[in-house]
Write an enzyme that holds these catalytic residues in place. Structure first.
Site, PDB file in Angstrom:
ATOM      1  N   CYS A  72       2.640  -7.520   7.812  1.00  0.00           N
ATOM      2  CA  CYS A  72       1.595  -7.481   6.790  1.00  0.00           C
ATOM      3  C   CYS A  72       0.382  -6.808   7.419  1.00  0.00           C
ATOM      4  O   CYS A  72      -0.144  -7.298   8.422  1.00  0.00           O
ATOM      5  CB  CYS A  72       1.261  -8.916   6.372  1.00  0.00           C
ATOM      6  SG  CYS A  72      -0.098  -9.047   5.193  1.00  0.00           S
ATOM      7  N   CYS A 106       0.386  -0.933   3.103  1.00  0.00           N
ATOM      8  CA  CYS A 106       0.657  -2.328   2.740  1.00  0.00           C
ATOM      9  C   CYS A 106       2.172  -2.431   2.652  1.00  0.00           C
ATOM     10  O   CYS A 106       2.823  -1.550   2.072  1.00  0.00           O
ATOM     11  CB  CYS A 106       0.022  -2.663   1.389  1.00  0.00           C
ATOM     12  SG  CYS A 106       0.602  -4.212   0.654  1.00  0.00           S
TER      13      CYS A 106
HETATM   14  N1  DGL Z   1       1.859  -7.079   2.337  1.00  0.00           N
HETATM   15  C1  DGL Z   1       0.486  -7.139   2.684  1.00  0.00           C
HETATM   16  C2  DGL Z   1       0.052  -5.954   3.537  1.00  0.00           C
HETATM   17  O1  DGL Z   1       0.866  -5.312   4.190  1.00  0.00           O
HETATM   18  C3  DGL Z   1      -0.566  -7.424   1.657  1.00  0.00           C
HETATM   19  C4  DGL Z   1      -0.302  -8.004   0.343  1.00  0.00           C
HETATM   20  C5  DGL Z   1      -1.368  -9.020  -0.062  1.00  0.00           C
HETATM   21  O2  DGL Z   1      -2.440  -8.627  -0.548  1.00  0.00           O
HETATM   22  O3  DGL Z   1      -1.095 -10.202   0.128  1.00  0.00           O
HETATM   23  O4  DGL Z   1      -1.115  -5.653   3.617  1.00  0.00           O
END
Ligand code: DGL
Length: 253
Positions: A73, A184
Protein backbone atom coordinates in the site's frame (compact mmCIF):
# COMPACT_ATOMS: atom_id res chain seq x y z
CA UNK A 1 11.39 -19.12 10.41
CA UNK A 2 11.79 -20.05 6.72
CA UNK A 3 8.54 -22.08 6.94
CA UNK A 4 6.44 -19.03 7.89
CA UNK A 5 4.33 -17.20 5.29
CA UNK A 6 5.24 -13.84 3.78
CA UNK A 7 2.86 -11.21 5.18
CA UNK A 8 1.26 -8.87 2.65
CA UNK A 9 -0.67 -5.88 3.98
CA UNK A 10 -3.01 -3.34 2.41
CA UNK A 11 -5.86 -1.06 3.43
CA UNK A 12 -8.12 -3.30 1.34
CA UNK A 13 -7.98 -5.60 -1.68
CA UNK A 14 -5.53 -3.44 -3.70
CA UNK A 15 -2.43 -5.15 -2.31
CA UNK A 16 -3.51 -8.23 -4.23
CA UNK A 17 -1.91 -6.60 -7.30
CA UNK A 18 1.43 -6.98 -5.48
CA UNK A 19 0.52 -10.41 -4.11
CA UNK A 20 -0.21 -11.52 -7.70
CA UNK A 21 3.37 -10.63 -8.70
CA UNK A 22 4.79 -12.30 -5.58
CA UNK A 23 2.92 -15.52 -6.37
CA UNK A 24 4.05 -15.31 -9.99
CA UNK A 25 7.75 -15.04 -9.18
CA UNK A 26 7.77 -17.13 -5.96
CA UNK A 27 4.91 -19.66 -6.31
CA UNK A 28 6.59 -21.90 -3.73
CA UNK A 29 6.10 -19.46 -0.83
CA UNK A 30 3.09 -19.30 1.50
CA UNK A 31 1.41 -15.90 1.84
CA UNK A 32 -0.78 -14.34 4.51
CA UNK A 33 -2.69 -11.41 3.01
CA UNK A 34 -4.43 -9.01 5.37
CA UNK A 35 -6.68 -6.24 4.03
CA UNK A 36 -8.08 -3.65 6.41
CA UNK A 37 -11.22 -3.02 4.36
CA UNK A 38 -13.24 -2.15 7.50
CA UNK A 39 -11.09 1.01 7.79
CA UNK A 40 -10.59 1.71 4.08
CA UNK A 41 -9.96 4.08 2.47
CA UNK A 42 -6.71 5.02 4.19
CA UNK A 43 -5.85 7.59 1.54
CA UNK A 44 -8.26 10.26 2.78
CA UNK A 45 -7.24 9.90 6.47
CA UNK A 46 -4.57 11.88 8.34
CA UNK A 47 -0.99 10.56 8.33
CA UNK A 48 -1.25 9.94 12.11
CA UNK A 49 -4.38 7.82 11.71
CA UNK A 50 -2.89 5.84 8.79
CA UNK A 51 0.23 5.19 10.87
CA UNK A 52 -1.82 4.08 13.89
CA UNK A 53 -3.96 1.68 11.81
CA UNK A 54 -0.97 0.27 9.91
CA UNK A 55 1.09 -0.36 13.06
CA UNK A 56 -1.84 -2.12 14.75
CA UNK A 57 -2.58 -4.36 11.74
CA UNK A 58 1.06 -5.28 11.13
CA UNK A 59 1.45 -6.07 14.84
CA UNK A 60 -1.46 -8.51 14.49
CA UNK A 61 0.14 -10.13 11.43
CA UNK A 62 3.52 -10.40 13.14
CA UNK A 63 1.98 -12.11 16.17
CA UNK A 64 0.26 -14.62 13.89
CA UNK A 65 3.67 -15.44 12.42
CA UNK A 66 5.24 -14.03 9.26
CA UNK A 67 8.84 -14.10 8.06
CA UNK A 68 8.66 -10.79 6.18
CA UNK A 69 6.19 -7.95 5.82
CA UNK A 70 5.33 -6.43 2.45
CA UNK A 71 3.43 -3.18 2.88
CA UNK A 72 1.52 -3.44 -0.41
CA UNK A 73 0.00 0.00 0.00
CA UNK A 74 1.63 3.25 -1.13
CA UNK A 75 -0.37 5.25 1.42
CA UNK A 76 0.60 3.05 4.39
CA UNK A 77 4.23 2.93 3.20
CA UNK A 78 4.33 6.70 3.02
CA UNK A 79 2.93 7.16 6.53
CA UNK A 80 4.38 4.20 8.41
CA UNK A 81 7.40 2.51 6.80
CA UNK A 82 9.86 4.36 9.05
CA UNK A 83 8.35 3.30 12.40
CA UNK A 84 7.73 -0.21 11.00
CA UNK A 85 11.45 -0.55 10.19
CA UNK A 86 12.31 0.64 13.69
CA UNK A 87 9.97 -1.87 15.33
CA UNK A 88 10.60 -4.97 13.17
CA UNK A 89 14.35 -5.31 13.04
CA UNK A 90 14.46 -9.10 12.73
CA UNK A 91 12.36 -9.53 9.56
CA UNK A 92 12.55 -7.85 6.15
CA UNK A 93 10.16 -4.89 5.89
CA UNK A 94 9.42 -4.01 2.26
CA UNK A 95 7.37 -1.02 1.14
CA UNK A 96 6.03 0.26 -2.17
CA UNK A 97 6.30 3.70 -3.73
CA UNK A 98 4.94 5.12 -7.00
CA UNK A 99 7.04 3.87 -9.94
CA UNK A 100 8.26 7.34 -10.96
CA UNK A 101 11.82 6.13 -11.62
CA UNK A 102 10.98 3.88 -14.64
CA UNK A 103 8.41 6.42 -15.87
CA UNK A 104 10.92 9.27 -16.20
CA UNK A 105 12.99 7.04 -18.49
CA UNK A 106 10.33 6.63 -21.19
CA UNK A 107 11.63 9.63 -23.15
CA UNK A 108 13.73 12.77 -22.98
CA UNK A 109 12.26 15.04 -20.26
CA UNK A 110 8.84 13.36 -20.27
CA UNK A 111 5.63 14.64 -18.77
CA UNK A 112 4.62 12.05 -16.18
CA UNK A 113 1.23 11.88 -14.51
CA UNK A 114 1.10 10.07 -11.15
CA UNK A 115 -2.27 8.83 -9.93
CA UNK A 116 -2.35 8.16 -6.18
CA UNK A 117 -4.37 8.74 -3.03
CA UNK A 118 -4.43 12.20 -1.39
CA UNK A 119 -2.44 10.69 1.51
CA UNK A 120 0.37 9.56 -0.79
CA UNK A 121 0.46 12.72 -2.91
CA UNK A 122 0.61 15.07 0.08
CA UNK A 123 3.05 12.91 2.05
CA UNK A 124 6.62 14.02 2.63
CA UNK A 125 7.97 10.81 1.09
CA UNK A 126 6.34 11.46 -2.30
CA UNK A 127 7.36 15.12 -2.36
CA UNK A 128 10.92 14.00 -1.69
CA UNK A 129 10.69 11.35 -4.44
CA UNK A 130 9.54 13.75 -7.17
CA UNK A 131 11.98 16.43 -6.06
CA UNK A 132 14.75 14.02 -7.08
CA UNK A 133 13.46 13.99 -10.69
CA UNK A 134 12.88 17.71 -11.12
CA UNK A 135 15.68 18.11 -13.68
CA UNK A 136 14.79 15.03 -15.70
CA UNK A 137 11.02 15.22 -16.06
CA UNK A 138 7.86 17.17 -15.50
CA UNK A 139 6.05 15.11 -12.85
CA UNK A 140 2.48 16.00 -11.95
CA UNK A 141 0.52 14.23 -9.24
CA UNK A 142 -3.23 13.77 -9.38
CA UNK A 143 -4.97 12.72 -6.14
CA UNK A 144 -7.79 10.30 -6.96
CA UNK A 145 -10.21 10.16 -4.01
CA UNK A 146 -13.07 7.77 -4.78
CA UNK A 147 -11.21 5.56 -7.25
CA UNK A 148 -10.16 2.78 -4.88
CA UNK A 149 -13.80 2.33 -3.86
CA UNK A 150 -14.65 0.98 -7.34
CA UNK A 151 -12.07 -1.78 -6.86
CA UNK A 152 -13.29 -2.52 -3.31
CA UNK A 153 -16.76 -3.06 -4.80
CA UNK A 154 -15.32 -5.31 -7.50
CA UNK A 155 -16.50 -2.78 -10.11
CA UNK A 156 -13.63 -2.98 -12.59
CA UNK A 157 -15.21 -2.12 -15.94
CA UNK A 158 -18.59 -0.43 -15.44
CA UNK A 159 -19.92 2.60 -17.41
CA UNK A 160 -19.88 4.51 -14.08
CA UNK A 161 -16.16 3.77 -13.67
CA UNK A 162 -15.40 4.97 -17.20
CA UNK A 163 -17.42 8.14 -16.57
CA UNK A 164 -15.62 8.71 -13.24
CA UNK A 165 -12.22 8.29 -14.93
CA UNK A 166 -13.08 10.59 -17.83
CA UNK A 167 -14.06 13.35 -15.40
CA UNK A 168 -11.03 12.75 -13.16
CA UNK A 169 -8.36 12.42 -15.86
CA UNK A 170 -9.85 14.61 -18.60
CA UNK A 171 -8.33 17.95 -17.45
CA UNK A 172 -4.84 16.42 -17.01
CA UNK A 173 -5.01 14.77 -20.44
CA UNK A 174 -5.58 18.11 -22.22
CA UNK A 175 -1.79 18.41 -22.33
CA UNK A 176 0.41 15.70 -23.79
CA UNK A 177 1.30 12.94 -21.28
CA UNK A 178 4.25 10.57 -21.91
CA UNK A 179 3.62 8.11 -19.07
CA UNK A 180 1.08 7.43 -16.34
CA UNK A 181 2.09 5.95 -12.97
CA UNK A 182 -0.42 3.99 -10.90
CA UNK A 183 0.72 5.06 -7.43
CA UNK A 184 -1.92 3.10 -5.52
CA UNK A 185 -2.05 -0.69 -5.44
CA UNK A 186 -5.79 -0.69 -6.15
CA UNK A 187 -5.39 0.99 -9.54
CA UNK A 188 -3.77 -1.87 -11.55
CA UNK A 189 -7.14 -3.63 -11.30
CA UNK A 190 -8.72 -0.82 -13.33
CA UNK A 191 -5.72 -0.38 -15.65
CA UNK A 192 -7.74 -1.36 -18.71
CA UNK A 193 -10.29 1.38 -18.07
CA UNK A 194 -7.52 3.92 -17.30
CA UNK A 195 -5.72 2.94 -20.50
CA UNK A 196 -8.90 3.59 -22.51
CA UNK A 197 -9.10 7.13 -21.13
CA UNK A 198 -5.39 8.06 -21.43
CA UNK A 199 -4.92 6.37 -24.79
CA UNK A 200 -3.55 2.97 -25.76
CA UNK A 201 -0.11 4.35 -26.68
CA UNK A 202 0.67 5.90 -23.30
CA UNK A 203 2.69 3.56 -21.04
CA UNK A 204 0.86 2.93 -17.76
CA UNK A 205 3.29 1.71 -15.07
CA UNK A 206 2.97 0.42 -11.53
CA UNK A 207 5.37 -0.71 -8.80
CA UNK A 208 4.07 -4.21 -8.15
CA UNK A 209 6.72 -6.11 -10.10
CA UNK A 210 9.59 -4.09 -8.62
CA UNK A 211 8.25 -4.63 -5.11
CA UNK A 212 7.90 -8.38 -5.66
CA UNK A 213 11.47 -8.57 -7.02
CA UNK A 214 12.80 -6.60 -4.07
CA UNK A 215 10.97 -8.99 -1.71
CA UNK A 216 12.57 -12.00 -3.37
CA UNK A 217 16.00 -10.35 -3.15
CA UNK A 218 15.55 -9.62 0.57
CA UNK A 219 14.36 -13.17 1.31
CA UNK A 220 17.34 -14.54 -0.58
CA UNK A 221 19.84 -12.32 1.24
CA UNK A 222 18.36 -13.33 4.61
CA UNK A 223 18.34 -17.04 3.69
CA UNK A 224 14.55 -17.13 4.04
CA UNK A 225 13.53 -18.61 0.67
CA UNK A 226 11.72 -21.94 0.78
CA UNK A 227 12.29 -25.02 -1.33
CA UNK A 228 11.19 -23.98 -4.82
CA UNK A 229 9.84 -27.42 -5.76
CA UNK A 230 6.83 -27.04 -3.47
CA UNK A 231 3.56 -25.21 -4.20
CA UNK A 232 2.70 -22.47 -1.74
CA UNK A 233 -0.66 -21.51 -0.24
CA UNK A 234 -2.39 -18.16 0.10
CA UNK A 235 -4.48 -17.22 3.13
CA UNK A 236 -6.70 -14.14 3.00
CA UNK A 237 -8.02 -12.26 5.98
CA UNK A 238 -10.07 -9.10 5.62
CA UNK A 239 -11.23 -6.92 8.50
CA UNK A 240 -14.73 -6.69 7.01
CA UNK A 241 -16.73 -9.81 6.14
CA UNK A 242 -17.72 -11.18 2.74
CA UNK A 243 -14.62 -10.15 0.77
CA UNK A 244 -12.96 -13.54 0.27
CA UNK A 245 -14.57 -14.22 -3.09
CA UNK A 246 -13.43 -10.86 -4.48
CA UNK A 247 -9.90 -11.55 -3.15
CA UNK A 248 -9.75 -14.87 -4.96
CA UNK A 249 -11.16 -13.35 -8.13
CA UNK A 250 -8.56 -10.55 -8.10
CA UNK A 251 -5.71 -12.99 -7.48
CA UNK A 252 -6.63 -15.88 -9.75
CA UNK A 253 -8.87 -14.09 -12.30
N1 DGL B 1 -4.04 0.66 -1.82
C1 DGL B 1 -3.64 1.87 -1.20
C2 DGL B 1 -2.40 2.47 -1.85
O1 DGL B 1 -1.62 1.78 -2.49
C3 DGL B 1 -4.63 2.96 -0.91
C4 DGL B 1 -6.08 2.78 -0.89
C5 DGL B 1 -6.74 3.55 0.25
O2 DGL B 1 -6.98 4.76 0.11
O3 DGL B 1 -6.99 2.92 1.27
O4 DGL B 1 -2.14 3.64 -1.70
Amino acid sequence: MRELPVGVFDSGVGGISVLRELVRIMPWEDYFFFGDSANAPYGTKSAERIRELTLARVDYMYRKGIKAIVVACNTATSAAIKPLREIYTTIPVIGIEPAVRPAVMVSEHPRVLVLATPGTVHGEKFQHLIHGFEEKADVTALPCPGLMEFVERGELDSPQLHQFLRELLGPSMKEHVDAVVLGCTHYPFVKKAIQTVVGENVPVLDGSEGTARETRRRLEVEGLLRDSSRTGRVEFEMSSPGKEELCRKLLWG
